[in-house]
Design a protein around this motif. Structure first.
Motif, short mmCIF file in Angstrom:
data_model
loop_
_atom_site.label_atom_id
_atom_site.label_comp_id
_atom_site.label_asym_id
_atom_site.label_seq_id
_atom_site.Cartn_x
_atom_site.Cartn_y
_atom_site.Cartn_z
N MET A 114 0.84 -1.21 0.00
CA MET A 114 0.00 0.00 0.00
C MET A 114 0.86 1.25 0.00
O MET A 114 0.56 2.23 -0.68
N THR A 115 1.95 1.22 0.77
CA THR A 115 2.85 2.37 0.84
C THR A 115 3.53 2.62 -0.50
O THR A 115 3.69 3.77 -0.93
N ASP A 116 3.92 1.53 -1.18
CA ASP A 116 4.61 1.66 -2.47
C ASP A 116 3.67 2.04 -3.59
O ASP A 116 4.07 2.70 -4.55
N THR A 134 -6.19 -0.04 7.74
CA THR A 134 -6.29 0.36 6.33
C THR A 134 -7.45 1.33 6.12
O THR A 134 -7.33 2.31 5.37
N ILE A 135 -8.58 1.07 6.76
CA ILE A 135 -9.73 1.97 6.66
C ILE A 135 -9.40 3.35 7.22
O ILE A 135 -9.79 4.38 6.66
N SER A 178 -1.60 8.70 8.19
CA SER A 178 -0.76 9.00 7.03
C SER A 178 -0.16 7.71 6.45
O SER A 178 -0.07 6.69 7.13
N LEU A 179 0.24 7.79 5.20
CA LEU A 179 0.87 6.65 4.53
C LEU A 179 2.15 6.23 5.25
O LEU A 179 2.45 5.04 5.36
N GLU A 202 1.26 12.76 15.06
CA GLU A 202 -0.07 12.86 14.47
C GLU A 202 -0.81 11.53 14.56
O GLU A 202 -2.02 11.50 14.83
N ALA A 203 -0.08 10.42 14.34
CA ALA A 203 -0.71 9.11 14.43
C ALA A 203 -1.16 8.82 15.87
O ALA A 203 -2.26 8.30 16.09
N MET A 204 -0.33 9.17 16.83
CA MET A 204 -0.68 8.97 18.24
C MET A 204 -1.87 9.81 18.62
O MET A 204 -2.77 9.38 19.35
#
Length: 226
Positions: A96-98, A165-166, A174-175, A216-218
């Motif tokens: 997904m990242t690539d 993923t959702i 973020s990616l 940001e993810a946290m």
């Protein structure tokens, strides 16, 4: 394998690769059999004779790619048990990242196009079956707590991966954080279901990937639970 069969197999691979490339570039709705034929360097009748139609071709193209990912994380290459679970999670997240546009296009198609929904179900079942096999190996290797049901654990890990993923699809993650959040979420669960050295490894992996998550993810996790 006879030379003629080898050539047909190689042409089939080329057609499927062209389907994946075009899908990621223009989106599911904009893929046409003429565009696929032009991209693969064959005639449209050849495509129809080989696959029957657009949905069938794209179904096989995406499923082939996903099955190759799962094979790379399989016992045939010496990866089993807990290592195989983590490899499945990281390999799919890194794909997904690539290829973010390809992944996003594909997932949006699962929701909006009836013809693509069977593919979404097939991918989920393929991934779940691979996880079940890996968790069964964990049990055989003595990595699981005796009370843990392997099928249920694999199903929960699969659900966690899908949830991350959702979150990415919805813009909440973020990616750059996708792989780390996938591994952290799974390892938090696996640490309580494993025993001995396997449990320690889950804790170490969770800590390692947790430290790499962005602020940001946290914050996203905090906002979801508040």
């Amino acid at each position: 394998m006879p030379l003629g069969d080898e050539k047909r197999l190689e042409r089939r691979r080329r057609l499927l690769a062209a389907g994946r490339e075009l899908l990621g570039r223009v989106g599911y709705d904009n893929v046409t059999m003429k565009g696929l034929a032009d991209a693969a360097g064959v005639t449209a009748p050849t495509l129809y004779n080989t696959f029957g139609g657009k949905d069938e071709l794209l179904y096989e193209a995406v499923l082939e790619h996903y099955e190759m990912l799962l094979e790379e994380a399989g016992p045939a290459v010496g990866v089993r048990g807990l290592d195989r679970v983590i490899t499945i999670l990281t390999s799919t997240a890194e794909t997904m990242t690539d290829e973010p546009h390809y992944t996003r296009t594909l997932m949006e198609s699962f929701k909006s196009r009836p013809g693509a929904r069977p593919l979404g179900r097939a991918l989920r079942l393929e991934g779940l079956q691979a996880l079940i096999e890996a968790v069964e190996e964990m049990r055989s290797d003595g990595e699981l707590q005796p009370w843990v049901d392997p099928v249920l654990l694999a199903t929960l890990v699969s659900s966690v991966r899908r949830g991350v993923t959702i979150d990415w699809m919805a813009g909440r993650l973020s990616l750059e954080d996708l792989t780390d959040m996938t591994v952290v979420s799974a390892c938090f669960m696996l640490a309580g279901a494993t025993t001995g050295e396997a449990a320690e490894r889950c804790q170490r992996m969770a800590l390692e990937h947790q430290e790499r998550l962005s602020s940001e993810a946290m914050a996203t996790v905090g906002s979801e639970t508040s």
